[in-house]
Design a protein around this motif. Structure first.
Motif, PDB file in Angstrom:
ATOM      1  N   UNK A  68       0.819  -1.214   0.000  1.00 31.58           N
ATOM      2  CA  UNK A  68       0.000   0.000   0.000  1.00 31.58           C
ATOM      3  C   UNK A  68       0.853   1.264   0.000  1.00 31.58           C
ATOM      4  N   UNK A  69       1.922   1.256  -0.779  1.00 31.98           N
ATOM      5  CA  UNK A  69       2.764   2.441  -0.921  1.00 31.98           C
ATOM      6  C   UNK A  69       3.835   2.595   0.129  1.00 31.98           C
ATOM      7  N   UNK A  70       3.825   1.766   1.175  1.00 28.88           N
ATOM      8  CA  UNK A  70       4.837   1.841   2.220  1.00 28.88           C
ATOM      9  C   UNK A  70       5.979   0.884   1.895  1.00 28.88           C
ATOM     10  N   UNK A  71       7.207   1.375   1.955  1.00 31.05           N
ATOM     11  CA  UNK A  71       8.360   0.514   1.736  1.00 31.05           C
ATOM     12  C   UNK A  71       8.717  -0.200   3.043  1.00 31.05           C
ATOM     13  N   UNK A  72       9.054  -1.484   2.910  1.00 35.81           N
ATOM     14  CA  UNK A  72       9.320  -2.305   4.079  1.00 35.81           C
ATOM     15  C   UNK A  72      10.689  -2.950   3.977  1.00 35.81           C
ATOM     16  N   UNK A  73      11.327  -3.131   5.137  1.00 39.63           N
ATOM     17  CA  UNK A  73      12.552  -3.913   5.205  1.00 39.63           C
ATOM     18  C   UNK A  73      12.723  -4.409   6.633  1.00 39.63           C
ATOM     19  N   UNK A  74      12.904  -5.696   6.795  1.00 37.58           N
ATOM     20  CA  UNK A  74      13.078  -6.252   8.126  1.00 37.58           C
ATOM     21  C   UNK A  74      13.719  -7.631   8.002  1.00 37.58           C
ATOM     22  N   UNK A  75      14.507  -8.016   9.008  1.00 43.61           N
ATOM     23  CA  UNK A  75      15.094  -9.354   9.048  1.00 43.61           C
ATOM     24  C   UNK A  75      14.295 -10.196  10.032  1.00 43.61           C
ATOM     25  N   UNK A  76      13.858 -11.358   9.558  1.00 45.42           N
ATOM     26  CA  UNK A  76      13.021 -12.242  10.344  1.00 45.42           C
ATOM     27  C   UNK A  76      13.748 -13.551  10.633  1.00 45.42           C
TER      28      UNK A  76
END
Length: 278
Positions: free
Chosen positions: A75-83
């Motif tokens: 929805x237009x939000x950029x995401x980055x995360x380590x899981x």
């Protein structure tokens, strides 16, 4: 209770912190899409050997653990995360979102009958919601633990229909899936592998790895024009399949003084929230 009412402001603050971390700008562009063949294809009379080579390992994948670098947008939000992720059949899941320093940003644990999302940094907890709904609120994608385990293992989220298999050229085979999608099998280096699925609950593209498991999985909305569109890439490392995962891995100890939050609160502060009026 005074304690809960007085906690309203820090509760929103911690939820916003979750989203701020998840919404870090992603460097670079999204990976290029897999070039899929077009056309209806020619029916394959006996696809047993092809399906066995590409998908024969799927029935054996009871557990899977991995490190996942998630990036993309929802929805237009950029995401980055380590899981740090763990799965076990039929529907168990554990996800820990790692922060650069200190405790995990969140821990999602579900043993099927009980699901908990814990925010360890502020002792907030969400209980009893389906894992797919929590994942949608956090990262914009609604996917069950079982479907995600299968995709990360290099398998379609739904079983394929061996009676509806078609070939396009020498190196592509198409098979119908149980959710009315189409699975694409590709011959790479002389071996058939599951490469993509289109038209089902979600679209997926897989980049081959050294083993049956993919190096990365790209998940996107079947309808790119949908208001809740997502396009996420999950890069895998440290993958282990069918190892012993203890039952306690799918539970999480909640502090006695943890304050409950609702799914609506999480969703309102999540990547799908419309901030145009804020």
């Amino acid at each position: 209770m005074t304690h809960v009412a007085g906690a309203a402001l820090p509760r929103r603050a911690i939820l916003n912190a979750v989203i701020a971390f998840l919404a870090l700008a992603v460097a670079g562009c999204a990976p290029t899409r897999v070039a899929l063949p077009t056309g209806a294809g020619t029916p394959v009379a006996d696809a047993t050997s092809i399906l066995a080579e590409a998908l024969g390992h799927c029935a054996e994948v009871r557990t899977l653990t991995a490190e996942i670098n998630l990036s993309g947008q929802a929805a237009g939000q950029r995401l980055r995360v380590r899981l740090i992720a763990g799965f076990a059949a039929p529907d168990r899941i554990r996800l820990e979102a790692m922060a650069p320093i200190g405790p995990p940003l969140f821990i999602l644990a579900s043993a099927g009958e009980q699901t908990i999302l814990l925010l360890p940094r502020d002792d907030r907890v969400l209980r009893g919601e389906p894992p797919a709904a929590i994942l949608e609120a956090l990262a914009g994608i609604r996917v069950t633990p079982a479907a995600l385990r299968r995709l990360l293992a290099g398998c379609p989220a739904e079983e394929v229909d061996a009676r509806d298999v078609r070939a396009i050229g020498d190196d592509w085979v198409l098979a119908a899936t149980g959710d009315r999608g189409t699975a694409y099998l590709h011959r790479v280096g002389g071996r058939w592998r599951f490469a993509a699925v289109r038209g089902g609950a979600l679209d997926a593209e897989l980049r081959p790895g050294d083993a049956a498991q993919p190096a990365s999985v790209r998940l996107s909305s079947p309808d790119a024009s949908a208001g809740a569109a997502f396009d996420l890439t999950l890069r895998l490392s440290q993958v282990e399949v069918d190892t012993d995962v203890p039952e306690e891995a799918f539970t999480v100890r909640v502090p006695a003084d943890a304050v409950a939050i609702s799914l609506d609160e999480l969703r309102q502060s999540g990547p799908l929230r419309d901030r145009s009026g804020s």
